[in-house]
Design a protein around this motif. Structure first.
Motif, mmCIF file in Angstrom:
data_model
loop_
_atom_site.group_PDB
_atom_site.id
_atom_site.type_symbol
_atom_site.label_atom_id
_atom_site.label_comp_id
_atom_site.label_asym_id
_atom_site.label_seq_id
_atom_site.Cartn_x
_atom_site.Cartn_y
_atom_site.Cartn_z
ATOM 1 N N VAL A 33 0.831 -1.209 0.000
ATOM 2 C CA VAL A 33 0.000 0.000 0.000
ATOM 3 C C VAL A 33 0.859 1.250 0.000
ATOM 4 C CG1 VAL A 33 -1.684 1.328 1.317
ATOM 5 C CG2 VAL A 33 -1.939 -1.161 1.106
ATOM 6 N N LEU A 34 1.843 1.301 0.901
ATOM 7 C CA LEU A 34 2.673 2.493 1.036
ATOM 8 C C LEU A 34 3.614 2.678 -0.142
ATOM 9 C CD1 LEU A 34 3.527 2.178 4.841
ATOM 10 C CD2 LEU A 34 1.941 3.795 3.767
ATOM 11 N N GLY A 35 3.974 1.571 -0.783
ATOM 12 C CA GLY A 35 4.876 1.673 -1.927
ATOM 13 C C GLY A 35 4.267 2.413 -3.091
ATOM 14 N N SER A 36 2.946 2.403 -3.180
ATOM 15 C CA SER A 36 2.257 3.113 -4.261
ATOM 16 C C SER A 36 1.693 4.452 -3.798
ATOM 17 C CB SER A 36 1.128 2.240 -4.815
ATOM 18 O OG SER A 36 0.190 1.918 -3.784
ATOM 19 N N ALA A 37 1.941 4.799 -2.514
ATOM 20 C CA ALA A 37 1.446 6.068 -1.986
ATOM 21 C C ALA A 37 2.315 7.221 -2.476
ATOM 22 C CB ALA A 37 1.420 6.029 -0.464
ATOM 23 N N ALA A 38 1.774 8.404 -2.353
ATOM 24 C CA ALA A 38 2.506 9.591 -2.815
ATOM 25 C C ALA A 38 3.007 10.406 -1.630
ATOM 26 C CB ALA A 38 1.594 10.451 -3.694
ATOM 27 N N GLY A 39 4.057 11.173 -1.884
ATOM 28 C CA GLY A 39 4.541 12.156 -0.920
ATOM 29 C C GLY A 39 5.007 11.570 0.392
ATOM 30 N N TRP A 40 4.643 12.273 1.472
ATOM 31 C CA TRP A 40 5.154 11.938 2.800
ATOM 32 C C TRP A 40 4.664 10.588 3.308
ATOM 33 C CZ3 TRP A 40 1.761 11.038 6.740
ATOM 34 C CH2 TRP A 40 0.443 11.493 6.556
ATOM 35 N N LEU A 41 3.579 10.072 2.746
ATOM 36 C CA LEU A 41 3.061 8.781 3.210
ATOM 37 C C LEU A 41 4.078 7.659 3.012
ATOM 38 C CD1 LEU A 41 -0.665 8.852 2.041
ATOM 39 C CD2 LEU A 41 0.190 8.884 4.393
ATOM 40 N N ARG A 42 4.935 7.832 1.995
ATOM 41 C CA ARG A 42 5.943 6.797 1.762
ATOM 42 C C ARG A 42 6.936 6.700 2.914
ATOM 43 N NH1 ARG A 42 6.439 4.768 -3.614
ATOM 44 N NH2 ARG A 42 8.614 4.251 -3.182
ATOM 45 N N LEU A 43 7.034 7.799 3.703
ATOM 46 C CA LEU A 43 7.941 7.767 4.855
ATOM 47 C C LEU A 43 7.494 6.749 5.900
ATOM 48 C CD1 LEU A 43 8.651 11.584 5.355
ATOM 49 C CD2 LEU A 43 10.142 9.860 4.307
ATOM 50 N N LEU A 44 6.200 6.386 5.851
ATOM 51 C CA LEU A 44 5.702 5.382 6.801
ATOM 52 C C LEU A 44 6.307 4.007 6.528
ATOM 53 C CD1 LEU A 44 1.930 6.403 7.005
ATOM 54 C CD2 LEU A 44 3.727 6.827 8.685
ATOM 55 N N LEU A 45 6.965 3.863 5.379
ATOM 56 C CA LEU A 45 7.660 2.604 5.111
ATOM 57 C C LEU A 45 8.756 2.338 6.142
ATOM 58 C CD1 LEU A 45 8.115 2.482 1.227
ATOM 59 C CD2 LEU A 45 7.000 0.756 2.635
ATOM 60 N N ALA A 224 6.735 -9.695 -8.639
ATOM 61 C CA ALA A 224 5.617 -9.443 -9.550
ATOM 62 C C ALA A 224 4.511 -8.655 -8.860
ATOM 63 C CB ALA A 224 5.080 -10.776 -10.073
ATOM 64 N N TRP A 225 4.323 -8.901 -7.561
ATOM 65 C CA TRP A 225 3.259 -8.223 -6.800
ATOM 66 C C TRP A 225 3.637 -6.777 -6.460
ATOM 67 C CZ3 TRP A 225 2.716 -8.693 -0.889
ATOM 68 C CH2 TRP A 225 1.583 -7.991 -0.440
ATOM 69 N N LEU A 226 4.807 -6.581 -5.902
ATOM 70 C CA LEU A 226 5.200 -5.261 -5.421
ATOM 71 C C LEU A 226 5.960 -4.437 -6.449
ATOM 72 C CD1 LEU A 226 6.536 -6.321 -1.889
ATOM 73 C CD2 LEU A 226 4.324 -5.286 -2.409
ATOM 74 N N GLY A 227 6.489 -5.107 -7.454
ATOM 75 C CA GLY A 227 7.438 -4.459 -8.347
ATOM 76 C C GLY A 227 8.844 -4.815 -7.884
ATOM 77 N N ALA A 228 9.688 -5.180 -8.822
ATOM 78 C CA ALA A 228 11.009 -5.693 -8.448
ATOM 79 C C ALA A 228 11.813 -4.681 -7.650
ATOM 80 C CB ALA A 228 11.779 -6.091 -9.707
ATOM 81 N N GLY A 229 11.747 -3.403 -8.030
ATOM 82 C CA GLY A 229 12.532 -2.382 -7.335
ATOM 83 C C GLY A 229 12.133 -2.234 -5.884
ATOM 84 N N LEU A 230 10.824 -2.084 -5.628
ATOM 85 C CA LEU A 230 10.331 -1.916 -4.259
ATOM 86 C C LEU A 230 10.598 -3.167 -3.431
ATOM 87 C CD1 LEU A 230 8.750 -0.311 -2.116
ATOM 88 C CD2 LEU A 230 6.646 -1.331 -3.057
ATOM 89 N N PHE A 231 10.308 -4.341 -4.005
ATOM 90 C CA PHE A 231 10.499 -5.566 -3.245
ATOM 91 C C PHE A 231 11.948 -5.739 -2.817
ATOM 92 C CE2 PHE A 231 11.879 -10.080 -3.562
ATOM 93 C CZ PHE A 231 11.398 -10.489 -2.324
ATOM 94 N N TRP A 232 12.874 -5.627 -3.768
ATOM 95 C CA TRP A 232 14.262 -5.890 -3.419
ATOM 96 C C TRP A 232 14.847 -4.830 -2.498
ATOM 97 C CZ3 TRP A 232 16.417 -10.320 -3.411
ATOM 98 C CH2 TRP A 232 15.976 -11.312 -4.297
ATOM 99 N N ALA A 233 14.422 -3.582 -2.655
ATOM 100 C CA ALA A 233 14.912 -2.542 -1.744
ATOM 101 C C ALA A 233 14.475 -2.842 -0.312
ATOM 102 C CB ALA A 233 14.395 -1.176 -2.183
ATOM 103 N N CYS A 234 13.210 -3.246 -0.144
ATOM 104 C CA CYS A 234 12.690 -3.543 1.196
ATOM 105 C C CYS A 234 13.221 -4.874 1.720
ATOM 106 C CB CYS A 234 11.164 -3.553 1.164
ATOM 107 S SG CYS A 234 10.415 -1.953 0.789
ATOM 108 N N TYR A 235 13.221 -5.883 0.866
ATOM 109 C CA TYR A 235 13.614 -7.228 1.289
ATOM 110 C C TYR A 235 15.081 -7.277 1.711
ATOM 111 C CZ TYR A 235 14.034 -12.355 1.091
ATOM 112 O OH TYR A 235 14.254 -13.669 1.392
ATOM 113 N N LEU A 236 15.954 -6.667 0.922
ATOM 114 C CA LEU A 236 17.368 -6.664 1.277
ATOM 115 C C LEU A 236 17.613 -5.921 2.577
ATOM 116 C CD1 LEU A 236 19.070 -6.083 -2.195
ATOM 117 C CD2 LEU A 236 19.169 -8.149 -0.793
ATOM 118 N N THR A 237 16.885 -4.829 2.787
ATOM 119 C CA THR A 237 17.013 -4.071 4.032
ATOM 120 C C THR A 237 16.595 -4.916 5.227
ATOM 121 O OG1 THR A 237 16.611 -1.965 2.911
ATOM 122 C CG2 THR A 237 16.242 -2.018 5.289
ATOM 123 N N VAL A 238 15.436 -5.553 5.117
ATOM 124 C CA VAL A 238 14.891 -6.342 6.222
ATOM 125 C C VAL A 238 15.784 -7.529 6.543
ATOM 126 C CG1 VAL A 238 12.985 -7.861 6.893
ATOM 127 C CG2 VAL A 238 12.506 -5.638 5.867
#
Length: 358
Positions: A33-45, A224-238
């Motif tokens: 949800v937050l990955g497709s949000a705009a502006g400051w909401l993405r900071l909630l990631l 495929a669900w989140l988009g490769a960029g968002l998934f790998w950025a989050c997954y590698l961090t976690v």
């Protein structure tokens, strides 16, 4: 008095799975949800990823219990839960648990088991060139927990499968080359008896293959669900941060000033548990996420005590554990100084001590 605390409870274990795996699924939904949000909401990631790090570390702690056959009452349930949790952590649980069992069997015997960072003896360190000494110290710096953790969970299991498969292909090809058509017919039997340097038993091989199949498929589906960029950025961090957390905890619970550091001769299992394992003083919330592994001496005395009984067992045996080493979080950094084993003085020492003591 350990026996009363050895009893596993399937209801508690099942609830621990639910309150760990459930939040992980919900948090990845928040990432979507937050990955497709705009502006400051993405900071909630940021807080979402922080929680994912903690829950991922908790899932590894539960996998650890499955490896000791202590989370559930039956071996079958522990194997199933351990496989699931291993897939969540990207690591095959069965081979990992066999290696971890070796640590428990030899804890405090630094001649047999040199810890997760493969410590050198003082004499071996002094035989290195100045450049090699620097590389040795650098590779065991606390910051190396980050790339080390990423390699440990995400790269090593894939590499083991690739290298082990290459060994199998080479061995089977050599057998056919030597024996012709008869060798071709013997391949199934040769495969059953094949032992790779990257796994020790057929069960480990099966777990490695199954884990890789599930993990690689999940990576593709999540991308495929989140988009490769968002998934790998989050997954590698976690995964990098959660691995760093449990590797750090494992390290400081055995590498500290005064830790029991025997050789094989005269080694004592009891001393290894009581004098070679520190107990951690951490906030309750961190104890929850680490499944009370802070009560580590009692865990080494009896690995079959499930995590949800460690605290009570520790309290019931307080007089026995009174002299056990205790560590505060503020003391964790000092533990990373003790990265050599002095096999003459039978103690862990720092690089500085190795270079200055007579």
């Amino acid at each position: 008095m350990l026996e009363p605390f050895r009893q596993s409870d399937d209801r508690i274990a099942a609830w621990q799975l639910v309150n760990t795996v459930g939040p992980i699924a919900l948090l990845w939904g928040c990432v979507a949800v937050l990955g497709s949000a705009a502006g400051w909401l993405r900071l909630l990631l940021v807080p979402v990823l922080a929680l994912l790090v903690l829950f991922s570390a908790r899932s590894f702690a539960l996998m650890h219990d499955c490896g000791h056959n202590s989370l559930f009452r039956t071996s079958r349930l522990n194997q199933l839960a351990g496989f699931l949790l291993g897939c969540l952590n990207g690591i095959p649980q069965h081979p990992w648990s066999r290696g971890h069992a070796f640590h428990h069997k030899h804890n405090g015997n630094w001649e047999r088991y040199r810890g997760p960072s493969a410590l050198l003896t003082r004499r071996a360190f002094l035989d290195l060139t100045p450049r090699q000494r620097w590389l040795y110290g650098f590779s065991r710096h606390p910051l190396m927990l980050l790339p080390g953790g990423c390699y440990y969970l995400l790269v090593r299991p894939r590499l083991q499968l690739l290298l082990g498969t290459a060994e199998w292909l080479g061995a089977m090809g050599a057998h056919v080359s030597r024996n012709g058509l008869r060798g071709l017919a013997e391949l199934p039997a040769q495969t059953r008896h094949f032992r790779s340097s990257h796994w020790y038993t057929a069960g480990e091989c099966r777990d490695l293959v199954a884990n890789n199949a599930v993990v690689l498929t999940s990576w593709w589906l999540m991308g495929a669900w989140l988009g490769a960029g968002l998934f790998w950025a989050c997954y590698l961090t976690v995964m990098t941060l959660s691995a760093a957390i449990f590797l750090c905890i494992f390290f400081v619970q055995h590498n500290y000033e005064g830790s029991y550091a025997s050789g094989t001769e005269g080694w004592s299992y009891l001393k290894g548990a009581l004098e070679g394992s520190s107990n951690l003083e951490m906030p309750e919330i961190l104890n929850w996420f680490s499944c009370d592994i802070a009560f580590h001496s009692i865990h080494h005395l009896c690995e079959r005590i499930p995590n949800y009984r460690l605290r009570a067992c520790h309290a019931a045996n307080a007089p026995l554990l009174a002299a056990c080493h205790r560590l505060r979080i503020s003391e964790f950094p000092s533990c990373f100084r003790y990265i050599l084993w002095d096999d003459q003085a039978l103690r862990l020492i720092s690089l500085e001590q190795a270079l200055t003591q007579p």
